[in-house]
Design a protein around this motif. Sequence first.
Motif, PDB file in Angstrom:
ATOM      1  N   MET A  32       0.742  -1.157  -0.111  1.00 54.51           N
ATOM      2  CA  MET A  32       0.020   0.026  -0.276  1.00 54.51           C
ATOM      3  C   MET A  32       0.831   1.291  -0.088  1.00 54.51           C
ATOM      4  O   MET A  32       1.908   1.322   0.707  1.00 54.51           O
ATOM      5  CB  MET A  32      -0.782  -0.013   1.287  1.00 54.51           C
ATOM      6  CG  MET A  32      -2.053   1.148   1.264  1.00 54.51           C
ATOM      7  SD  MET A  32      -3.210   0.434  -0.176  1.00 54.51           S
ATOM      8  CE  MET A  32      -4.295   1.852  -0.157  1.00 54.51           C
ATOM      9  N   VAL A  33       0.303   2.315  -0.695  1.00 53.92           N
ATOM     10  CA  VAL A  33       1.243   3.636  -0.894  1.00 53.92           C
ATOM     11  C   VAL A  33       0.522   4.597  -0.189  1.00 53.92           C
ATOM     12  O   VAL A  33      -0.700   4.635  -0.071  1.00 53.92           O
ATOM     13  CB  VAL A  33       1.847   4.111  -2.321  1.00 53.92           C
ATOM     14  CG1 VAL A  33       2.530   2.694  -2.882  1.00 53.92           C
ATOM     15  CG2 VAL A  33       0.456   4.061  -3.130  1.00 53.92           C
ATOM     16  N   VAL A  69       3.989  12.651  -4.451  1.00 50.53           N
ATOM     17  CA  VAL A  69       4.343  11.538  -4.610  1.00 50.53           C
ATOM     18  C   VAL A  69       3.907  10.593  -3.834  1.00 50.53           C
ATOM     19  O   VAL A  69       3.040  10.670  -2.949  1.00 50.53           O
ATOM     20  CB  VAL A  69       5.900  11.794  -3.970  1.00 50.53           C
ATOM     21  CG1 VAL A  69       6.712  12.704  -4.694  1.00 50.53           C
ATOM     22  CG2 VAL A  69       5.763  12.053  -2.443  1.00 50.53           C
ATOM     23  N   ALA A  70       4.110   9.275  -4.194  1.00 52.70           N
ATOM     24  CA  ALA A  70       3.591   8.256  -3.698  1.00 52.70           C
ATOM     25  C   ALA A  70       4.665   7.516  -3.005  1.00 52.70           C
ATOM     26  O   ALA A  70       5.578   7.313  -3.527  1.00 52.70           O
ATOM     27  CB  ALA A  70       3.003   7.054  -4.704  1.00 52.70           C
ATOM     28  N   LEU A  71       4.585   7.207  -1.632  1.00 50.65           N
ATOM     29  CA  LEU A  71       5.580   6.688  -0.878  1.00 50.65           C
ATOM     30  C   LEU A  71       5.090   5.287  -0.552  1.00 50.65           C
ATOM     31  O   LEU A  71       4.127   4.994  -0.125  1.00 50.65           O
ATOM     32  CB  LEU A  71       5.513   7.521   0.526  1.00 50.65           C
ATOM     33  CG  LEU A  71       5.826   8.923   0.283  1.00 50.65           C
ATOM     34  CD1 LEU A  71       5.680   9.557   1.559  1.00 50.65           C
ATOM     35  CD2 LEU A  71       7.363   9.248  -0.103  1.00 50.65           C
ATOM     36  N   GLY A  72       6.206   4.414  -0.731  1.00 47.44           N
ATOM     37  CA  GLY A  72       5.959   3.039  -0.235  1.00 47.44           C
ATOM     38  C   GLY A  72       7.383   2.511   0.783  1.00 47.44           C
ATOM     39  O   GLY A  72       7.684   3.631   1.398  1.00 47.44           O
ATOM     40  N   ASP A  73       7.395   1.385   0.717  1.00 47.56           N
ATOM     41  CA  ASP A  73       8.215   1.061   1.848  1.00 47.56           C
ATOM     42  C   ASP A  73       9.643   1.337   1.655  1.00 47.56           C
ATOM     43  O   ASP A  73      10.476   1.246   2.346  1.00 47.56           O
ATOM     44  CB  ASP A  73       8.166  -0.606   2.216  1.00 47.56           C
ATOM     45  CG  ASP A  73       8.311  -1.359   1.104  1.00 47.56           C
ATOM     46  OD1 ASP A  73       8.598  -0.969  -0.179  1.00 47.56           O
ATOM     47  OD2 ASP A  73       8.356  -2.560   1.259  1.00 47.56           O
ATOM     48  N   ARG A  74       9.914   1.831   0.373  1.00 48.34           N
ATOM     49  CA  ARG A  74      11.266   2.168  -0.081  1.00 48.34           C
ATOM     50  C   ARG A  74      11.445   3.815  -0.322  1.00 48.34           C
ATOM     51  O   ARG A  74      12.336   4.037  -1.136  1.00 48.34           O
ATOM     52  CB  ARG A  74      12.048   1.332  -1.155  1.00 48.34           C
ATOM     53  CG  ARG A  74      11.063   0.909  -2.384  1.00 48.34           C
ATOM     54  CD  ARG A  74      11.693   0.144  -3.261  1.00 48.34           C
ATOM     55  NE  ARG A  74      10.601  -0.269  -4.429  1.00 48.34           N
ATOM     56  CZ  ARG A  74      11.094  -0.716  -5.655  1.00 48.34           C
ATOM     57  NH1 ARG A  74      12.215  -1.067  -5.896  1.00 48.34           N
ATOM     58  NH2 ARG A  74      10.361  -1.104  -6.370  1.00 48.34           N
ATOM     59  N   GLY A  75      10.746   4.490   0.003  1.00 46.36           N
ATOM     60  CA  GLY A  75      10.414   5.922  -0.149  1.00 46.36           C
ATOM     61  C   GLY A  75       9.520   6.255  -1.299  1.00 46.36           C
ATOM     62  O   GLY A  75       8.666   5.372  -1.579  1.00 46.36           O
ATOM     63  N   PRO A  76       9.804   7.075  -2.142  1.00 46.14           N
ATOM     64  CA  PRO A  76       9.013   7.612  -3.049  1.00 46.14           C
ATOM     65  C   PRO A  76       9.279   6.491  -4.162  1.00 46.14           C
ATOM     66  O   PRO A  76      10.247   6.389  -4.656  1.00 46.14           O
ATOM     67  CB  PRO A  76       9.568   9.034  -3.620  1.00 46.14           C
ATOM     68  CG  PRO A  76      10.271   9.583  -2.522  1.00 46.14           C
ATOM     69  CD  PRO A  76      10.874   8.371  -1.646  1.00 46.14           C
ATOM     70  N   VAL A  77       7.880   6.243  -4.678  1.00 45.73           N
ATOM     71  CA  VAL A  77       7.781   5.199  -5.753  1.00 45.73           C
ATOM     72  C   VAL A  77       7.052   5.753  -7.003  1.00 45.73           C
ATOM     73  O   VAL A  77       6.802   4.849  -8.119  1.00 45.73           O
ATOM     74  CB  VAL A  77       7.398   3.952  -5.060  1.00 45.73           C
ATOM     75  CG1 VAL A  77       8.371   3.184  -4.249  1.00 45.73           C
ATOM     76  CG2 VAL A  77       5.923   4.155  -4.599  1.00 45.73           C
ATOM     77  N   ILE A 127       4.699  -1.858 -11.837  1.00 48.72           N
ATOM     78  CA  ILE A 127       3.768  -1.820 -12.748  1.00 48.72           C
ATOM     79  C   ILE A 127       2.642  -3.109 -12.174  1.00 48.72           C
ATOM     80  O   ILE A 127       2.963  -3.893 -11.806  1.00 48.72           O
ATOM     81  CB  ILE A 127       4.080  -2.068 -14.116  1.00 48.72           C
ATOM     82  CG1 ILE A 127       4.892  -0.917 -14.602  1.00 48.72           C
ATOM     83  CG2 ILE A 127       2.868  -2.344 -15.064  1.00 48.72           C
ATOM     84  CD1 ILE A 127       5.440  -1.006 -16.083  1.00 48.72           C
ATOM     85  N   GLY A 128       1.383  -2.477 -12.337  1.00 46.66           N
ATOM     86  CA  GLY A 128       0.346  -3.248 -11.740  1.00 46.66           C
ATOM     87  C   GLY A 128      -0.193  -3.406 -10.418  1.00 46.66           C
ATOM     88  O   GLY A 128      -0.866  -4.065  -9.974  1.00 46.66           O
ATOM     89  N   GLN A 129       0.783  -2.582  -9.663  1.00 46.94           N
ATOM     90  CA  GLN A 129       0.534  -2.507  -8.130  1.00 46.94           C
ATOM     91  C   GLN A 129      -0.565  -1.503  -7.659  1.00 46.94           C
ATOM     92  O   GLN A 129      -0.549  -1.187  -6.629  1.00 46.94           O
ATOM     93  CB  GLN A 129       1.768  -2.637  -7.412  1.00 46.94           C
ATOM     94  CG  GLN A 129       2.593  -3.726  -7.714  1.00 46.94           C
ATOM     95  CD  GLN A 129       3.823  -3.963  -6.875  1.00 46.94           C
ATOM     96  OE1 GLN A 129       3.867  -3.208  -5.648  1.00 46.94           O
ATOM     97  NE2 GLN A 129       4.663  -4.571  -7.046  1.00 46.94           N
ATOM     98  N   GLY A 130      -1.142  -0.746  -8.382  1.00 42.33           N
ATOM     99  CA  GLY A 130      -2.036   0.298  -8.139  1.00 42.33           C
ATOM    100  C   GLY A 130      -1.597   1.574  -8.049  1.00 42.33           C
ATOM    101  O   GLY A 130      -2.226   2.667  -7.512  1.00 42.33           O
TER     102      GLY A 130
END
Length: 171
Positions: free
Chosen positions: A1-2, A63-71, A102-105
Amino acid sequence: MVHVREMDAADVEAVSMIRVRGWQAAYAGIVPETYLAAMTVEGDAGQRRQWFAQPGRQARDLVALGDRGPVGWICFGPWRGEAPGPRRVGEVYALYFLPDLIGQGIGRRLLEEAHARMKSLDFEVSALWVLSDNRRGRRFYERSGYQADGATQDDPYDEMTLTELRYQRVL
């Protein structure tokens, strides 16, 4: 989730990496390889820092943030040309995310947040340009409610001119 938030100056390097990698993946076989190979994160970051620091600019960056920062990253604002119709039109200037995601929303989440913010700014329609040969991008926007409206523009890339299609959707 982002999680999606406003971009800040500390995100410039990450956003430049997302943009350059996104271009090189999305436009391989469409945009001339010489153009894509000449793109660098450092060059993009230098331009982005100047652009981001401009006082009074109307563009908004998320920005969309994931578990590794901005994605992922999206940039939007007022339509930059003659309005395509009588309604107040916002424009998605850019939308990119890391190609391995790609494909993760992520793109959909960024676009949904941009739409919500455009509505809060009283835009009634969102429009964007997409390369005619970018079939994946066109399918993504069509699934998000956009439709090509028949307008085109040509953009030069090195020795080649590519056609972009304008897409619109009501917010």
